[in-house]
Design a protein around this motif. Structure first.
Motif, short mmCIF file in Angstrom:
data_model
loop_
_atom_site.label_atom_id
_atom_site.label_comp_id
_atom_site.label_asym_id
_atom_site.label_seq_id
_atom_site.Cartn_x
_atom_site.Cartn_y
_atom_site.Cartn_z
N PHE A 166 -2.21 -2.76 -4.20
CA PHE A 166 -3.73 -3.20 -3.94
C PHE A 166 -4.38 -1.86 -4.42
O PHE A 166 -4.93 -1.10 -3.42
CB PHE A 166 -4.01 -3.64 -2.68
N VAL A 167 -4.89 -1.78 -5.68
CA VAL A 167 -5.39 -0.61 -5.90
C VAL A 167 -6.73 -0.38 -5.39
O VAL A 167 -7.17 0.70 -4.85
CB VAL A 167 -5.80 -0.52 -7.58
N GLY A 168 -7.73 -1.47 -5.29
CA GLY A 168 -9.18 -1.26 -4.89
C GLY A 168 -9.30 -0.73 -3.24
O GLY A 168 -9.93 -0.11 -2.62
N ARG A 169 -8.23 -1.57 -2.65
CA ARG A 169 -8.23 -1.47 -1.04
C ARG A 169 -7.78 0.18 -0.78
O ARG A 169 -8.06 0.64 0.26
CB ARG A 169 -7.36 -2.37 -0.41
N ILE A 170 -6.71 0.54 -1.44
CA ILE A 170 -6.55 2.17 -1.36
C ILE A 170 -7.66 2.86 -1.61
O ILE A 170 -7.92 3.71 -0.79
CB ILE A 170 -5.08 2.41 -2.07
N TYR A 171 -8.28 2.53 -2.68
CA TYR A 171 -9.59 3.47 -2.95
C TYR A 171 -10.55 3.19 -1.84
O TYR A 171 -11.01 4.18 -1.56
CB TYR A 171 -10.30 2.92 -4.51
N ASP A 172 -10.80 2.17 -1.37
CA ASP A 172 -11.94 1.87 -0.30
C ASP A 172 -11.36 2.81 0.81
O ASP A 172 -12.39 3.47 1.53
CB ASP A 172 -11.65 0.52 0.14
N PHE A 178 0.74 -1.14 -0.06
CA PHE A 178 -0.02 -0.14 0.00
C PHE A 178 0.53 1.24 -0.09
O PHE A 178 0.49 2.30 -0.34
CB PHE A 178 -0.97 0.05 0.98
N SER A 179 1.83 1.25 0.63
CA SER A 179 2.79 2.38 0.64
C SER A 179 4.18 2.55 -0.39
O SER A 179 4.48 1.49 -0.74
CB SER A 179 3.42 2.59 2.04
N GLU A 217 -3.08 1.11 8.37
CA GLU A 217 -4.25 0.45 8.49
C GLU A 217 -4.52 -0.69 7.36
O GLU A 217 -4.85 -1.87 8.14
CB GLU A 217 -5.41 1.71 8.41
N LYS A 218 -4.23 -0.48 6.27
CA LYS A 218 -4.64 -1.74 5.23
C LYS A 218 -3.70 -2.75 5.41
O LYS A 218 -4.18 -3.84 5.24
CB LYS A 218 -4.54 -1.01 3.86
#
Length: 316
Positions: A177-183, A158-159, A292-293
């Protein structure tokens, strides 16, 4: 020409599933699995004979009750991976126990165990990517495993600090992880209208891809965890994209050519500095979304690993 076929011409398409029927249908080059997908897959009729094989394997290996459960859980992941490899020309990513994400030595030991299981099935290690979370410990483990010709897929990324450390360790592949960052950003700063150019997950992968290519890093960038096809199309040209069956279907039914967005401009300007452990931890800590993610992702995969083991514990 549909968008899926067009996309395959500029990006390696990877199936994010453990279901053989989707592998056959969409004909990806590679495939990725994780404890969540394996947990779903073992309920499929097509895999019931593999569960029996995993139980027999665990009983034959012996050990106490818990050891048998662990061996059966690992073996089913390998057997499903081996089955998927019958239908793809490339590699399968198999994830190790996420509860080991902060223990370098145990990650290395578990990776060797998974590779041995694949080799017992007659599958060379060059066809396998060991999936581990992009923690400092796992990144160091991946660097060590590469010396034994065991390549890794660093997931839950994520980072930018995670991406940079992976490249400097010369790991084989990363999965931002594109979608989880967006979420995460949508939950904190909700927007009613979706604009892909403002998508923080898409921006993250574009930044990583540009940095890797400018520094001539060989680590493969594989965008993952997509929520919508706009995210996929905005990253067309990325080294790899791992896509769920639902979104593969959307791409297949949409006609038209896909424009290549990401390109290697061959303009190299190598960054000579190397992140230390303390610098990595600080830089990653400065990104609250990533903190967090990553933690949430490790917990979720750990929970699904425990569910998988409980499923097998009931079968002994």
């Amino acid at each position: 020409m549909n968008q899926l076929r067009s996309l395959k011409k500029i990006t390696t398409v990877v199936a994010d599933t453990g279901d053989i029927k989707f592998i056959k249908k969409y004909q990806p080059k590679d495939a990725t699995t994780n404890p969540t997908l394996i947990l779903r897959a073992i309920n499929l009729h097509a895999y019931q004979h593999l569960i029996i094989s995993a139980l027999k394997y665990a009983k034959l290996k012996g050990g106490n009750y818990q050891k048998k459960v662990v061996n059966a859980s690992e073996k089913i992941s390998v057997l499903i991976g081996a089955e998927i490899l019958k239908y793809i020309p490339g590699k399968i990513s198999t994830e190790i126990d996420a509860r080991l994400s902060f223990n370098k030595d145990q990650c290395i030991e578990k990776a060797h165990s998974i590779i041995r299981m694949y080799e017992e099935e007659g599958i060379e290690r060059s066809k396998i990517l060991i999936k581990v979370a992009a923690t400092w410990e796992c990144i160091c483990a991946a660097k060590e495993l590469k010396k034994d010709n065991i390549n890794c897929n660093l997931t839950l990324l994520f980072s930018f600090a995670q991406a940079r450390a992976c490249a400097e360790a010369e790991v084989f592949l990363i999965s931002p992880f594109v979608g989880r960052i967006y979420d995460w950003y949508q939950s904190k700063f909700p927007t009613k209208t979706y604009l892909v150019e403002n998508d923080p997950g898409v921006k993250s992968v574009k930044k990583i891809y540009k940095y890797y290519k400018e520094n001539n890093y060989k680590t493969i960038v594989m965008g993952a965890s997509f929520r919508r096809i706009e995210q996929i199309l905005a990253l067309a040209g990325c080294d790899c994209l791992t896509i769920s069956p639902e979104l593969l279907k959307e791409l297949e039914i949409k006609p038209g050519n896909v424009e290549q967005i990401l390109k290697d401009e061959k303009k190299y300007c190598k960054d000579s500095s190397i992140l230390s452990e303390s610098e990595f931890r600080w830089d990653h800590n400065e990104d609250p979304m990533a903190v967090e993610k990553l933690s949430e992702g490790i917990r979720k995969f750990s929970e699904d690993q425990e569910k998988l083991e409980k499923t097998f514990s009931k079968k002994f």
